[in-house]
Design a protein around this motif. Structure first.
Motif, PDB file in Angstrom:
ATOM      1  N   VAL A  13       7.206  -5.234  -2.669  1.00 32.06           N
ATOM      2  CA  VAL A  13       6.725  -5.047  -1.361  1.00 32.06           C
ATOM      3  C   VAL A  13       5.492  -5.680  -0.981  1.00 32.06           C
ATOM      4  CG1 VAL A  13       6.325  -3.085   0.365  1.00 32.06           C
ATOM      5  CG2 VAL A  13       8.310  -2.937  -1.173  1.00 32.06           C
ATOM      6  N   PHE A  16       3.705  -2.055   3.272  1.00 30.61           N
ATOM      7  CA  PHE A  16       4.045  -0.758   3.576  1.00 30.61           C
ATOM      8  C   PHE A  16       4.109  -0.041   4.929  1.00 30.61           C
ATOM      9  CE2 PHE A  16       3.350  -1.325  -1.100  1.00 30.61           C
ATOM     10  CZ  PHE A  16       4.444  -0.393  -1.927  1.00 30.61           C
ATOM     11  N   GLN A  69      -1.634  -3.329   0.216  1.00 23.98           N
ATOM     12  CA  GLN A  69      -0.689  -2.482  -0.318  1.00 23.98           C
ATOM     13  C   GLN A  69      -1.213  -1.230  -0.917  1.00 23.98           C
ATOM     14  OE1 GLN A  69      -0.568  -5.506  -1.033  1.00 23.98           O
ATOM     15  NE2 GLN A  69       1.243  -6.487  -1.965  1.00 23.98           N
ATOM     16  N   ASP A 152      10.294   2.160  -2.505  1.00 20.67           N
ATOM     17  CA  ASP A 152       9.728   0.823  -2.827  1.00 20.67           C
ATOM     18  C   ASP A 152       8.466   0.674  -3.425  1.00 20.67           C
ATOM     19  OD1 ASP A 152      11.646  -0.825  -0.911  1.00 20.67           O
ATOM     20  OD2 ASP A 152      10.899   0.615   0.620  1.00 20.67           O
ATOM     21  N   CYS A 154       5.236  -2.211  -5.465  1.00 16.70           N
ATOM     22  CA  CYS A 154       4.771  -3.423  -5.681  1.00 16.70           C
ATOM     23  C   CYS A 154       4.075  -3.377  -7.119  1.00 16.70           C
ATOM     24  CB  CYS A 154       3.992  -3.917  -4.646  1.00 16.70           C
ATOM     25  SG  CYS A 154       3.160  -5.313  -4.760  1.00 16.70           S
ATOM     26  N   ARG A 186       8.838   0.459   2.424  1.00 15.65           N
ATOM     27  CA  ARG A 186       8.625  -0.796   3.039  1.00 15.65           C
ATOM     28  C   ARG A 186       8.472  -0.663   4.546  1.00 15.65           C
ATOM     29  NH1 ARG A 186      14.274  -3.546   0.941  1.00 15.65           N
ATOM     30  NH2 ARG A 186      13.833  -2.466  -0.732  1.00 15.65           N
ATOM     31  N   ASP A 190       8.300  -6.162   7.021  1.00 16.02           N
ATOM     32  CA  ASP A 190       8.024  -6.989   5.864  1.00 16.02           C
ATOM     33  C   ASP A 190       8.862  -8.194   5.920  1.00 16.02           C
ATOM     34  OD1 ASP A 190       7.055  -8.110   3.588  1.00 16.02           O
ATOM     35  OD2 ASP A 190       7.295  -6.192   2.598  1.00 16.02           O
ATOM     36  N   SER A 193      11.283  -8.417   2.660  1.00 22.75           N
ATOM     37  CA  SER A 193      12.413  -7.619   2.350  1.00 22.75           C
ATOM     38  C   SER A 193      13.674  -8.518   2.418  1.00 22.75           C
ATOM     39  CB  SER A 193      12.283  -6.261   3.030  1.00 22.75           C
ATOM     40  OG  SER A 193      12.484  -6.535   4.406  1.00 22.75           O
TER      41      SER A 193
END
Length: 210
Positions: A13, A16, A69, A152, A154, A186, A190, A193
């Motif tokens: 991701v 967020f 993030q 989600d 990262c 997410r 974004d 995605s």
């Protein structure tokens, strides 16, 4: 979702939704999954920090090349390694084995002595590298569980570990930060995605030996 569908759903991701917070039961699942991760010899030279303090996340963002993030995620999980794997640490592991499994000491001692001698023969750098490998095992496990639970995430190596260690006072706990994992939900906008996954054909990544 099936496991494969879940893995196809997940991606790293980039943005967020900072208005959404993971419920505690989802965090508890990740904590249990981390603790159940396979590690070499079962020694678990890793620890997980679960950070949800926004002020602290802001400081960590500065040490993460200002990647958004880190602050926009609901929580940031930080995979750390033990800085000291010595005879005391190894004996503590075997004491747990004895307590949980009621294994007689005469069965445990030969393996315990082997591990103590093996680690005493290794350099500090070798032990740190070994422990870091276990951190990556834990990260892989967490990513799979996140996908299954529709959390989600990262995975990040892109941060200044020494700065993280200072901000989190990890030296006082004999820990070193290795990996970071912002988790949450997410953002709807974004764009990453919707991207298709780019992977080798299975025929190029798998070798079958009959």
């Amino acid at each position: 979702m099936s496991v494969i569908n879940a893995l196809e759903w997940r991606y790293a991701v980039k943005k967020f939704d900072n208005s959404k917070i993971l419920p505690q039961h989802k965090i508890d699942i990740l904590k249990k999954a981390f603790n159940l991760t396979a590690t070499s010899y079962g020694l678990q030279p890793v620890k997980l920090l679960v950070v949800s303090n926004k002020a602290l996340q802001s400081k960590l963002k500065e040490a993460s090349w200002n990647q958004p993030q880190v602050t926009d995620a609901s929580h940031i999980l930080i995979v750390c390694i033990e800085d000291q794997i010595d005879s005391v640490y190894i004996k503590n592991y075997f004491n747990r084995v004895k307590h949980v499994r009621n294994t007689p000491e005469d069965i445990l001692e030969p393996f315990q002595d082997f591990l103590i001698n093996d680690f005493e023969s290794k350099s500090k750098e070798e032990i740190i590298n070994w422990a870091k490998n276990q951190a990556y095992l834990a990260m892989g496990n967490l990513l799979t569980v996140c996908a299954i639970e529709e959390i989600d995430a990262c995975p990040m190596e892109g941060f200044i570990a020494d700065e993280y260690d200072k901000i989190l006072n990890l030296h006082t706990q004999n820990l070193r930060s290795v990996l970071a994992l912002p988790v949450g939900y997410r953002a709807k906008d974004d764009m990453f995605s919707g991207f298709k996954k780019v992977r080798k054909p299975i025929s190029d990544s798998i070798i079958e030996i009959d």
